[in-house]
Design a protein around this motif. Structure first.
Motif, PDB file in Angstrom:
ATOM      1  N   GLY A  13       0.832  -1.192   0.000  1.00  0.00           N
ATOM      2  CA  GLY A  13       0.000   0.000   0.000  1.00  0.00           C
ATOM      3  C   GLY A  13       0.867   1.242   0.000  1.00  0.00           C
ATOM      4  N   VAL A  14       0.494   2.232   0.785  1.00  0.00           N
ATOM      5  CA  VAL A  14       1.236   3.500   0.880  1.00  0.00           C
ATOM      6  C   VAL A  14       1.769   3.651   2.296  1.00  0.00           C
ATOM      7  CG1 VAL A  14       1.127   6.007   0.628  1.00  0.00           C
ATOM      8  CG2 VAL A  14      -0.268   4.546  -0.855  1.00  0.00           C
ATOM      9  N   ALA A  15       3.074   3.882   2.402  1.00  0.00           N
ATOM     10  CA  ALA A  15       3.704   4.111   3.704  1.00  0.00           C
ATOM     11  C   ALA A  15       4.536   5.381   3.609  1.00  0.00           C
ATOM     12  CB  ALA A  15       4.585   2.927   4.102  1.00  0.00           C
ATOM     13  N   GLU A  16       4.691   6.058   4.733  1.00  0.00           N
ATOM     14  CA  GLU A  16       5.388   7.341   4.699  1.00  0.00           C
ATOM     15  C   GLU A  16       6.261   7.531   5.924  1.00  0.00           C
ATOM     16  OE1 GLU A  16       4.122  11.486   2.810  1.00  0.00           O
ATOM     17  OE2 GLU A  16       2.984  11.006   4.619  1.00  0.00           O
ATOM     18  N   LEU A  17       7.436   8.093   5.673  1.00  0.00           N
ATOM     19  CA  LEU A  17       8.380   8.478   6.712  1.00  0.00           C
ATOM     20  C   LEU A  17       8.583   9.977   6.578  1.00  0.00           C
ATOM     21  CD1 LEU A  17      10.225   7.096   8.884  1.00  0.00           C
ATOM     22  CD2 LEU A  17      12.029   7.071   7.143  1.00  0.00           C
ATOM     23  N   THR A  18       8.412  10.719   7.667  1.00  0.00           N
ATOM     24  CA  THR A  18       8.507  12.170   7.590  1.00  0.00           C
ATOM     25  C   THR A  18       9.464  12.705   8.645  1.00  0.00           C
ATOM     26  OG1 THR A  18       6.648  12.535   9.108  1.00  0.00           O
ATOM     27  CG2 THR A  18       6.126  12.347   6.761  1.00  0.00           C
ATOM     28  N   GLY A  19       9.943  13.923   8.398  1.00  0.00           N
ATOM     29  CA  GLY A  19      10.832  14.573   9.345  1.00  0.00           C
ATOM     30  C   GLY A  19      10.748  16.079   9.225  1.00  0.00           C
ATOM     31  N   ALA A  20      11.175  16.765  10.276  1.00  0.00           N
ATOM     32  CA  ALA A  20      11.167  18.221  10.265  1.00  0.00           C
ATOM     33  C   ALA A  20      12.343  18.792   9.478  1.00  0.00           C
ATOM     34  CB  ALA A  20      11.196  18.755  11.698  1.00  0.00           C
ATOM     35  N   ALA A  21      13.320  17.949   9.178  1.00  0.00           N
ATOM     36  CA  ALA A  21      14.513  18.375   8.443  1.00  0.00           C
ATOM     37  C   ALA A  21      15.257  17.119   8.020  1.00  0.00           C
ATOM     38  CB  ALA A  21      15.405  19.247   9.319  1.00  0.00           C
ATOM     39  N   ASP A  22      16.373  17.296   7.294  1.00  0.00           N
ATOM     40  CA  ASP A  22      17.238  16.153   7.018  1.00  0.00           C
ATOM     41  C   ASP A  22      17.616  15.492   8.340  1.00  0.00           C
ATOM     42  OD1 ASP A  22      17.097  17.049   4.433  1.00  0.00           O
ATOM     43  OD2 ASP A  22      19.207  17.598   4.260  1.00  0.00           O
ATOM     44  N   ALA A  23      17.549  14.163   8.380  1.00  0.00           N
ATOM     45  CA  ALA A  23      17.841  13.456   9.637  1.00  0.00           C
ATOM     46  C   ALA A  23      19.336  13.159   9.734  1.00  0.00           C
ATOM     47  CB  ALA A  23      17.056  12.149   9.690  1.00  0.00           C
ATOM     48  N   PRO A  24      19.948  13.402  10.894  1.00  0.00           N
ATOM     49  CA  PRO A  24      21.356  13.008  11.054  1.00  0.00           C
ATOM     50  C   PRO A  24      21.479  11.493  11.022  1.00  0.00           C
ATOM     51  CG  PRO A  24      20.403  13.685  13.161  1.00  0.00           C
ATOM     52  CD  PRO A  24      19.385  14.003  12.119  1.00  0.00           C
ATOM     53  N   ASP A  25      22.554  11.018  10.402  1.00  0.00           N
ATOM     54  CA  ASP A  25      22.790   9.577  10.357  1.00  0.00           C
ATOM     55  C   ASP A  25      23.097   9.039  11.744  1.00  0.00           C
ATOM     56  OD1 ASP A  25      22.418   9.475   7.644  1.00  0.00           O
ATOM     57  OD2 ASP A  25      24.553   9.378   7.136  1.00  0.00           O
TER      58      ASP A  25
END
Length: 400
Positions: free
Chosen positions: A257-269
């Motif tokens: 289906g549809v899955a989503e990963l979100t963040g407020a900015a680029d994520a630190p590794d």
């Protein structure tokens, strides 16, 4: 397809002939269809136009599914069209934001406008090419609240609508054999025009997934989308179309289906750590959105190597955001030693993945001289600063 071809195709005879001509792709089948249509006395030009549409409808199945059977296409329009399942995500943004009158500027063959109309949005689709606009008119004909206008997207009066969707033309004009334009100033409309519209009107913008990230405004939500592991676009959202607190998003569409990963900015590794029992390859949308670190933390993982988009973990996880592998062994990246090891294990089929090493997988596979019935995945990468081959098996295969 030129205007004269489309005019002939849009006659009652042309549409009736197209509707009873099956989608074709095989060369022999094409010859048989042409012979049958010409033997029935149809004009050779009409036969050519019908056959072109039949072939395009066959190709369009992967983007539009059963809807392709009633649509019209140009070759360039189909190549650049949004997949219907992705267009549905776009349309959902406008509906969720309560925007009921939407302009699709640079509508192409109308894929996004179709999805908007299907959600009962009032859609004005605009394209500057006469043939493309006519094709879009046909494709949008089932909805009386969707209309197509021939015109310049940059000149559209934004006060007529509540929101705007723009897909700047990033190729030279024409219906076949177009060339990619790399300069945003040459896009139609230009990126400056697009961003200017976004300062006054809720706006969504479709761009190529590899666009220079420095061009992304701080005010936009940047959403990379992949379909069946292929990253297909970058969408930028402005105003109420952008979600509060979200500036980076990876949307993954597949059998799950549809899955989503979100963040407020680029994520630190995450920090680099020793290789564990499992290896994960993030989906391309996650990599483009630079949310690898967030993914790693969600699966108790760590980076395999600095600057390389592989995650390792000590536990097996099923996630739509990465492909998982169980690590069998690690070896120096030495083709002779690898060939000997694979021969001893009876491995005849090898899937090769690489990051951080300069290897041509096709040539590398030939040098392995594979024989046997077993299969394995080889991940060629850097581990602790050394070029390394990691022997793996897919978790999906293990589970099966």
């Amino acid at each position: 397809m030129e205007a004269a071809d489309l005019a002939q195709l849009l006659t009652p005879e042309g549409m009736a002939l197209l509707d009873r001509t099956p989608a074709v792709s095989d060369g022999g089948e094409i010859v048989r269809v042409v012979s049958r249509l010409r033997s029935e006395g149809h004009d050779p030009g009409l036969v050519a136009a019908v056959l072109t549409q039949a072939k395009l409808r066959q190709r369009a199945l992967s983007k539009f599914g059963p809807f392709a059977a009633r649509m019209l296409f140009t070759e360039a329009g189909l190549e650049q069209a949004t997949r219907l399942q992705v267009a549905a995500q776009h349309a959902g943004r406008f509906a969720a934001a309560g925007l009921t009158r939407v302009a699709d500027l640079g509508c192409g063959i109308g894929g996004d406008a179709m999805a908007m109309a299907a959600l009962d949005l009032d859609v004005t689709a605009v394209d500057r090419d006469e043939v493309t606009a006519a094709v879009a008119t046909h494709n949008l004909s089932p909805w009386d609240h969707a209309r197509v206008e021939l015109g310049d997207a940059a000149a559209f009066d934004l006060s007529r609508v509540d929101g705007v969707w723009m897909d700047p033309a990033r190729r030279t004009s024409g219906h076949t054999n177009t060339k990619r334009l790399t300069d945003p100033d040459e896009w139609s409309p230009s990126l400056d025009t697009v961003f200017a519209a976004a300062t006054t009107t809720p706006t969504g913008v479709k761009l190529g997934p590899g666009v220079d990230r420095d061009l992304i405004p701080d005010t936009a939500e940047a959403q990379w989308t992949s379909v069946d592991r292929e990253v297909v676009e970058l969408a930028l959202w402005f105003g109420p179309l952008a979600r509060p607190g979200v500036r980076r998003a990876a949307t993954v569409i597949g059998p799950h289906g549809v899955a989503e990963l979100t963040g407020a900015a680029d994520a630190p590794d995450e920090a680099v750590g020793p290789i564990g029992e499992y290896l994960y390859e993030p989906d391309g949308a996650v990599i483009r959105a630079r949310l690898i670190g967030d993914l790693a933390r969600s699966i108790d993982g760590r980076m395999l190597s600095e600057g390389i988009a592989y995650i390792t973990s000590d536990r097996a996880v099923t996630t739509p955001f990465a492909q998982g592998f169980r690590v069998l062994d690690t070896m120096p990246l030495d083709v002779k030693k690898l060939a000997a090891r694979l021969a001893a294990d009876g491995i005849g089929t090898v899937e090769i993945k690489k990051r951080g090493v300069d290897v041509d997988p096709a040539q590398f596979r030939k040098r392995l001289r594979l024989r046997g019935r077993g299969r394995v995945t080889l991940v060629l990468t850097r581990l602790e600063g050394r070029h390394t081959a990691i022997l793996c098996e897919r978790l999906a295969d293990v589970a099966g």
